[in-house]
Design a protein around this motif. Structure first.
Motif, PDB file in Angstrom:
ATOM      1  N   GLN A 188      45.923  24.371  77.613  1.00 20.56           N
ATOM      2  CA  GLN A 188      46.300  23.048  78.110  1.00 20.56           C
ATOM      3  C   GLN A 188      45.677  21.933  77.264  1.00 20.56           C
ATOM      4  N   ALA A 232      47.384  21.922  73.888  1.00 20.87           N
ATOM      5  CA  ALA A 232      48.751  21.420  74.045  1.00 20.87           C
ATOM      6  C   ALA A 232      48.756  19.900  74.128  1.00 20.87           C
ATOM      7  N   THR A 275      50.799  17.855  71.356  1.00 23.16           N
ATOM      8  CA  THR A 275      51.961  17.074  71.812  1.00 23.16           C
ATOM      9  C   THR A 275      51.746  15.585  71.604  1.00 23.16           C
ATOM     10  N   PRO A 327      51.586  30.030  75.118  1.00 25.02           N
ATOM     11  CA  PRO A 327      51.964  29.155  76.245  1.00 25.02           C
ATOM     12  C   PRO A 327      52.365  27.752  75.798  1.00 25.02           C
ATOM     13  N   MET A 370      55.962  27.950  74.264  1.00 25.30           N
ATOM     14  CA  MET A 370      57.024  28.171  75.251  1.00 25.30           C
ATOM     15  C   MET A 370      57.166  27.006  76.227  1.00 25.30           C
ATOM     16  N   ASN A 371      56.039  26.505  76.721  1.00 26.25           N
ATOM     17  CA  ASN A 371      56.093  25.509  77.794  1.00 26.25           C
ATOM     18  C   ASN A 371      56.267  24.085  77.286  1.00 26.25           C
ATOM     19  N   SER A 372      55.647  23.770  76.151  1.00 23.62           N
ATOM     20  CA  SER A 372      55.715  22.396  75.656  1.00 23.62           C
ATOM     21  C   SER A 372      56.839  22.167  74.656  1.00 23.62           C
ATOM     22  N   TYR A 373      57.265  23.227  73.969  1.00 25.90           N
ATOM     23  CA  TYR A 373      58.275  23.057  72.915  1.00 25.90           C
ATOM     24  C   TYR A 373      59.497  23.947  73.098  1.00 25.90           C
ATOM     25  N   ASP A 374      59.519  24.745  74.155  1.00 26.90           N
ATOM     26  CA  ASP A 374      60.677  25.598  74.471  1.00 26.90           C
ATOM     27  C   ASP A 374      61.048  26.501  73.290  1.00 26.90           C
TER      28      ASP A 374
END
Length: 419
Positions: A296, A299, A303, A342, A345-349
């Motif tokens: 987290q 990320a 981001t 993670p 996958m979660n922040s950038y698909d």
């Protein structure tokens, strides 16, 4: 204080598995939550009870049986049939034989060791520079982590909790792209340096070479075919492949004796135990990652720099290139996957299969880059070429890998089209 302990241990030449376990122990002690010590052993065991991990020793055993059973040299002779007559024919034979071996061994370091002994002396005898011969062989070893079956794919599939068979399928197109890129490099160097033109085998010799290779070719067919057709899992395919390799080496080629099996089992168990212990230690290290919320935090940092998936992958590639230069590829994969996946996958698909292929190819580059460069030193030791000689001849291949990585990062379909 925990990050300081981790860095000191890592750069203090402590084995990576112990770095992970000791860091976790220090974190538990420092946090005061000593009740976690009660489940420490259970946590380590849960990291290795995944059925898919059994594929690692089985693929290692298959490679050992092939080396001892005389299958390697027959695959090289078969490669001569298809590419032996081109200018720089032995370099193409080296590449094609590496492709065959990559579909069986799954370990870059093992493949570089095996192929260096087989190919470098033969290339030298035909007038090739020793450094180029060793560099071509070392570069061919980079196909092992991408062309299925791949040990890195097995480990990544377990860590990412995705089907290992699908991960193997994701590596087929990238493996072919990398092979073509290497072939173009060999062609360009061959024209520039006027490498000797090879001779095509006569029809009787070509037929003999192909017939002798057919039993050995059953092994990659059993591995890949079983997975693609849904007949067997990767672990079951590895078990079948090792059994076939034993029967071929013993009954058909007659170069393998049952008395040798104990030595092969012992060597396989020793090598596999190091990898599996690392995975067990990494599962405990996951406590540190989870409790400190490292994904987290990282990320949020990344981001804030970019929202573009391609730019994120470029940042990851740069980071992994540095990590791979310092840490063994398997250890690095175990370290960074729980942190970076993670975010991807979660922040950038980003598709986990695309991410796994990019990570695996990037990290294995560390085998051929100083200061660690284990594969570089293996090629040097097996060929007698100095590391400087190999590096001077290796840079075009490394450039081809960089271009391939950029393509795989920008076009997800190259990894996911067959899924």
């Amino acid at each position: 204080m925990t990050p300081v302990v981790f860095v000191l241990l890592l750069f203090g030449a402590v084995p990576v598995a112990l770095v992970l376990a000791l860091t976790a122990i220090w974190y538990v002690w420092e946090s005061g939550n000593t009740v976690l010590f009660d489940s420490f052993a259970q946590q380590m065991f849960s990291g290795v009870e995944n059925y898919g991990l059994l594929a690692i020793p089985l693929f290692m055993l298959t490679g050992e049986l092939m080396n001892e059973g005389g299958m390697t040299k027959r695959l090289i002779n078969a490669a001569r049939v298809f590419v032996g007559g081109f200018r720089g024919g032995l370099a193409y034979i080296n590449l094609l034989a590496n492709m065959f071996m990559a579909a069986i061994i799954g370990s870059a370091a093992s493949q570089i060791a095996v192929m260096s002994r087989a190919m470098v002396p033969a290339m030298e005898q035909e007038g090739y520079d020793r450094g180029f011969a060793a560099a071509t062989t070392a570069a061919g070893g980079l196909l092992a982590p991408v062309i299925p079956p791949s040990m890195l794919f097995v480990i990544y599939g377990v860590l990412a909790q995705i089907p290992i068979g699908d991960m193997f399928i994701a590596g087929i197109i990238p493996g072919l792209i990398l092979s073509v890129a290497f072939a173009l490099v060999i062609a360009a160097i061959g024209i520039w340096h006027q490498h000797p033109k090879g001779n095509w085998l006569s029809w009787p010799d070509a037929r003999r070479a192909l017939l002798q290779c057919l039993p050995a070719a059953l092994i990659p067919v059993a591995i890949i075919g079983g997975i693609l057709l849904g007949i067997a899992t990767p672990t079951e395919s590895a078990a079948v492949a090792s059994f076939i390799a034993f029967l071929i080496g013993w009954l058909i080629y007659r170069e393998l004796r049952p008395a040798q099996l104990f030595t092969l089992f012992k060597r396989t168990a020793t090598n596999a135990a190091m990898v599996i212990f690392m995975i067990a230690a990494a599962n405990v290290f996951g406590w540190v990652v989870i409790y400190e919320a490292l994904p987290q935090k990282l990320a949020a940092l990344i981001t804030s720099v970019t929202q573009d998936p391609f730019v994120f992958l470029l940042i990851v590639n740069a980071m992994l290139l540095v990590v791979g230069m310092l840490i063994d590829g398997i250890a690095a994969l175990i370290l960074v996957t729980p942190i970076l996946l993670p975010i991807a996958m979660n922040s950038y698909d980003i598709d986990p299969y695309q991410f796994g292929v990019v990570m695996s190819l990037n990290l294995v580059l560390g085998l051929l880059t100083p200061p660690v460069g284990v594969g570089l030193y293996i090629a040097s030791a097996m060929s007698g070429a100095r590391t400087g000689e190999i590096l001077r001849a290796l840079w075009p291949f490394l450039l081809a890998v960089a271009v391939t990585l950029l393509a795989l990062s920008y076009f997800p379909a190259l990894s996911t089209a067959l899924l």
